[in-house]
Design an enzyme around this catalytic site. Structure first.
Site, mmCIF file in Angstrom:
data_model
loop_
_atom_site.group_PDB
_atom_site.id
_atom_site.type_symbol
_atom_site.label_atom_id
_atom_site.label_comp_id
_atom_site.label_asym_id
_atom_site.label_seq_id
_atom_site.Cartn_x
_atom_site.Cartn_y
_atom_site.Cartn_z
ATOM 1 N N TYR A 158 6.703 1.011 2.679
ATOM 2 C CA TYR A 158 6.149 0.133 1.640
ATOM 3 C C TYR A 158 6.710 0.512 0.268
ATOM 4 O O TYR A 158 7.177 -0.354 -0.487
ATOM 5 C CB TYR A 158 4.625 0.220 1.641
ATOM 6 C CG TYR A 158 3.958 -0.702 0.645
ATOM 7 C CD1 TYR A 158 3.843 -2.064 0.905
ATOM 8 C CD2 TYR A 158 3.447 -0.217 -0.560
ATOM 9 C CE1 TYR A 158 3.231 -2.920 -0.008
ATOM 10 C CE2 TYR A 158 2.835 -1.059 -1.474
ATOM 11 C CZ TYR A 158 2.733 -2.404 -1.194
ATOM 12 O OH TYR A 158 2.133 -3.246 -2.102
ATOM 13 N N LYS A 162 9.137 -1.872 -2.260
ATOM 14 C CA LYS A 162 8.744 -2.208 -3.634
ATOM 15 C C LYS A 162 9.709 -1.614 -4.656
ATOM 16 O O LYS A 162 9.971 -2.216 -5.701
ATOM 17 C CB LYS A 162 7.308 -1.748 -3.898
ATOM 18 C CG LYS A 162 6.263 -2.510 -3.083
ATOM 19 C CD LYS A 162 6.306 -4.006 -3.338
ATOM 20 C CE LYS A 162 5.161 -4.736 -2.656
ATOM 21 N NZ LYS A 162 5.170 -6.194 -2.917
#
Length: 253
Positions: A158, A162
């Site tokens: 994750y 990002k």
């Protein structure tokens, strides 16, 4: 502050729940037409029903629902390739598949990068090409995360998606700026959506994060939506290529 969004046409991904759903509602309330994209038809049905004065999307196209899984490139092209003129884009759809680094799977990598990064590229290409063909200015907001700039346990994939999204935002701003298309990222802390409330309901878990936030609280959905609307509006007309924290000071620590 008058944002002058009335009469603009916006597209919001991840529109079925949380930040995306509230963004659709706020844009609609501000007078914009909104294309609401979600992979869950039931969420879109309830969203359209909630908008005041909308009996059906065909009779009153204030909110136009589009159901598609953005992780599927071909399906996304079919669903959005003919979406028509869009002035404002919010790339909000994302998945968070949390695993310890030594247990990260190929499936988690593929799904996360397909939705969190590749879909942003694809949908932004569709919108930007339309803007350039019309000679129209536009604004794109990519919903990133504080996790793009800080390491979080079990968030290796994750955080990576990002971090990549933040850099994509800057390159998009560089290349699309000459066409008067602005591109910015928004980097929230934990947001008190229903999912955020469920994931951070354990007081001990919450305390470990809150202790790193100078304001001592998580973000409310409206904190994020207000910033999205500002970045979409002409009030931020000299802001592009930025990563804007909505984090209570987390990234300052």
């Amino acid at each position: 502050m008058e944002l002058s969004l009335a009469g603009r046409r916006a597209l919001v991904t991840g529109a079925g729940k949380g930040i995306g759903r509230s963004t659709v509602q706020a844009l609609h309330a501000a007078g914009a037409q909104v294309v609401a994209v979600s992979r869950t038809q039931a969420d879109l049905d309830s969203l359209v029903r909630e908008q005041p004065g909308i009996l059906s999307p065909k009779k009153c196209p204030g909110v136009e629902p589009v159901c598609v899984d953005l992780g599927d490139w071909e399906a996304t092209e079919r669903a959005l390739g003919g979406v028509g003129p869009v002035d404002l884009l919010v790339n909000n759809a994302a998945v968070a598949l949390l695993q310890p680094f030594l247990e990260v799977t190929k499936e988690a990598c593929d799904t996360s990068f397909d939705v969190n990064l590749r879909a942003v590229i694809q949908v932004s290409q569709i919108v930007a090409r339309g803007l350039i063909a019309r000679g129209a200015p536009g604004s794109i907001v990519n919903v990133s995360s504080q996790a793009s700039q800080r390491a979080l346990t079990n968030h290796s994939v994750y955080c990576s998606t990002k971090g990549a999204l933040d850099m994509l935002t800057k390159v998009m701003a560089l290349e699309l700026g000459p066409h008067q298309i602005r591109v910015n990222a928004l980097n929230p802390t934990v947001v008190m959506t229903p999912m955020g409330q469920a994931n951070w309901s354990d007081p001990q878990k919450a305390k470990t994060m809150l202790d790193r936030i100078p304001l001592g609280k998580f973000a409310e959905v409206e904190n994020v939506v207000d910033t999205i609307l500002f970045l979409l509006s002409d009030r931020s007309s000299m802001t592009t290529g930025s990563t804007v924290p909505v984090d209570g000071g987390f990234l300052a620590t």
